[in-house]
Scaffold this motif. Sequence first.
Motif, short mmCIF file in Angstrom:
data_model
loop_
_atom_site.label_atom_id
_atom_site.label_comp_id
_atom_site.label_asym_id
_atom_site.label_seq_id
_atom_site.Cartn_x
_atom_site.Cartn_y
_atom_site.Cartn_z
N THR A 237 -3.70 -1.31 9.42
CA THR A 237 -4.20 -1.48 10.79
C THR A 237 -5.39 -0.54 10.97
O THR A 237 -5.31 0.46 11.69
CB THR A 237 -3.10 -1.15 11.84
OG1 THR A 237 -2.50 0.11 11.50
CG2 THR A 237 -2.03 -2.21 11.89
N ARG B 112 -9.36 7.96 2.14
CA ARG B 112 -9.80 7.35 3.40
C ARG B 112 -10.11 8.43 4.45
O ARG B 112 -9.29 9.27 4.75
CB ARG B 112 -8.72 6.38 3.92
CG ARG B 112 -8.68 5.10 3.10
CD ARG B 112 -7.59 4.17 3.57
NE ARG B 112 -6.28 4.53 3.08
CZ ARG B 112 -5.17 3.83 3.29
NH1 ARG B 112 -5.24 2.72 4.01
NH2 ARG B 112 -4.02 4.21 2.81
N LYS C 22 -8.01 7.30 12.46
CA LYS C 22 -7.95 5.96 13.07
C LYS C 22 -6.92 5.91 14.20
O LYS C 22 -7.12 5.22 15.21
CB LYS C 22 -7.67 4.88 12.02
CG LYS C 22 -6.22 4.76 11.59
CD LYS C 22 -5.99 3.52 10.74
CE LYS C 22 -4.57 3.45 10.22
NZ LYS C 22 -3.53 3.24 11.24
N GLY D 212 0.85 -1.19 0.00
CA GLY D 212 0.00 0.00 0.00
C GLY D 212 0.88 1.24 0.00
O GLY D 212 2.02 1.21 -0.49
N TYR D 213 0.38 2.32 0.57
CA TYR D 213 1.10 3.59 0.54
C TYR D 213 2.46 3.47 1.24
O TYR D 213 3.47 3.96 0.75
CB TYR D 213 0.25 4.70 1.17
CG TYR D 213 -0.90 5.07 0.27
CD1 TYR D 213 -0.78 6.12 -0.63
CD2 TYR D 213 -2.09 4.35 0.28
CE1 TYR D 213 -1.81 6.45 -1.49
CE2 TYR D 213 -3.13 4.66 -0.57
CZ TYR D 213 -2.99 5.71 -1.45
OH TYR D 213 -4.00 6.02 -2.31
N VAL D 214 2.48 2.80 2.39
CA VAL D 214 3.74 2.70 3.13
C VAL D 214 4.63 1.60 2.55
O VAL D 214 5.83 1.81 2.32
CB VAL D 214 3.45 2.43 4.63
CG1 VAL D 214 4.70 1.97 5.37
CG2 VAL D 214 2.92 3.70 5.28
N GLU E 78 1.62 11.03 2.99
CA GLU E 78 1.17 10.86 1.61
C GLU E 78 1.27 12.20 0.90
O GLU E 78 1.04 13.25 1.48
CB GLU E 78 -0.26 10.33 1.59
CG GLU E 78 -0.33 8.87 1.98
CD GLU E 78 -1.74 8.34 2.08
OE1 GLU E 78 -2.65 8.88 1.42
OE2 GLU E 78 -1.93 7.37 2.83
N ASP F 249 2.18 -8.71 -1.96
CA ASP F 249 0.83 -8.30 -1.56
C ASP F 249 -0.11 -9.45 -1.84
O ASP F 249 0.08 -10.22 -2.78
CB ASP F 249 0.37 -7.03 -2.31
CG ASP F 249 -0.69 -6.26 -1.52
OD1 ASP F 249 -0.35 -5.22 -0.92
OD2 ASP F 249 -1.85 -6.75 -1.46
N THR G 211 1.52 0.93 11.84
CA THR G 211 1.27 1.60 13.12
C THR G 211 0.48 0.65 14.02
O THR G 211 -0.64 0.28 13.69
CB THR G 211 0.45 2.89 12.87
OG1 THR G 211 1.18 3.71 11.95
CG2 THR G 211 0.21 3.66 14.16
N GLU H 57 6.55 4.15 10.76
CA GLU H 57 6.83 5.00 9.59
C GLU H 57 6.16 6.36 9.78
O GLU H 57 5.03 6.43 10.24
CB GLU H 57 6.31 4.29 8.33
CG GLU H 57 6.57 5.04 7.07
CD GLU H 57 8.02 5.47 6.92
OE1 GLU H 57 8.91 4.61 6.96
OE2 GLU H 57 8.26 6.68 6.78
#
Length: 433
Positions: A86, A330, A266, A9-11, A155, A30, A122, A151
């Motif tokens: 997460t 998101r 979140k 994903g993004y990270v 973004e 993935d 995270t 991290e």
Amino acid sequence: MKIAMIGTGYVGLVSGVCFAEFGFSVTCVDKNPAIVKRLQAGEVTIFEPGLDELLTRNARDGRLTFTTELAETVADADVIFVAVGTPSRRGDGEADLQYIHAAADEIAAAMKPNAVVVIKSTVVVGTNADVRDRIARARPGVPFSMVSNPEFLREGSAVEDFLRPDRVVVGVHDDAGAAAMKRVYRPLYLRETPMIVTTLENAEIIKYAANAFLAMKVTFINEVADLCEKSGGNVQDVARAIGMDNRIGSKFLHAGPGFGGSCFPKDTRAYAATGRKMNAPQTLIEQVVTVNEQRKRSMAERIVEAARRSGTKSVAVLGIAFKPNTDDIRESPALDIIPALQNAGLAVRAHDPEARSAAEPVLPGVTWCKSAYDAVEGAGITVLLTEWNAYRSLNLKKVSQLMGGKILFDLRNVFNDQELEGSGLEYHSVGRP
Ligand code: NAD
């Protein structure tokens, strides 16, 4: 040294690509075959400035590959990073660790002795120790190191942030884990990037406390903006002056429609939930969560009220992504505000330079437009929700001519008097006269 990156994903994708750029051999895994197929074809699956070029170069030079085969990748890796999601658990706001646990079980089954398992996702305090015990139970007698390496990239500037971070935080429980992280981050170390080597628990708390603090700063300035509106103050002038105080700092002092995104909402909920669970109430952050949710609702109410007052039936929304330079939607304020406008009977026309394909399935009933000018055509009210550069340079006279009505809500405080002059627009911003 061979690196496995679990989750692209993004990270995960940015980290994997950047570790390849450091010169390591990286295999990104993935479980979503559609994502992997596109990556294998050289297509970048997220919008992130600068990522395209690095991905292409490192894949071409053979340092970067993509696969769905976790077991065989992990079996061959010296360092295994976990960068799976997460998200919030429904209902209680706690972090949902199911993807972490699933990845840990798969890693445990396949890893070679002396592997270093690094959680980059995270995760709430205690998770790394739990995962370490979980893996040890699954592979008794097999030595391995557990590392927490949260991290901090943002973004929209993720590549730059990864290559030039303020600091690298690593939580370890043995020397081998610390040594592996020093090797992996050596190119940054050579650039004198501070590396904080600490405990697993500290690393976990550092990440949440940092995000909670930043979210609190945003919420604070949003409430200052409310006071400015009631009293004739100007939040930009106030923020500028308080931000010049080194103890406060100028970043994250921009008033707006409430924070969104894949992390702050979140993470503040999970941090507050952890405090409740551990009997260490994080009351400030509990308030931040509540105030921020209310703020998004109150922004929608302002627009609905203006529509009623002016007899408007249609609203143009510019910007859906939670911030500029990303296609991530998101928990974007747009996802709360647009349905609230629709529920009040307003038709919504929308534009975003990158987020349309992510947004279209979750925002039914919206008319999607090819450009900002196309979106404002005939609209009674225009709402600027994301401060993309392309919107900053809009010609407001032209916007006004194209619109059916004349109301502009600039919820990011992008425009100034000069730009508005002669446009004939009724202008509303946040915390400014
Ligand atoms: P994401 O949802 O974009 O990506 C997660 C990826 O992991 C998905 O592609 C998913 O298919 C994959 N995945 C899940 N389980 C897997 C498994 N068992 N094997 C292989 N792949 C699996 O998530 P993200 O935004 O990159 O965030 C990842 C973590 O990093 C989260 O904990 C987040 O809080 C944290 N983080 C995110 C950012 C950010 O800006 N996005 C910044 C800092 C930290």
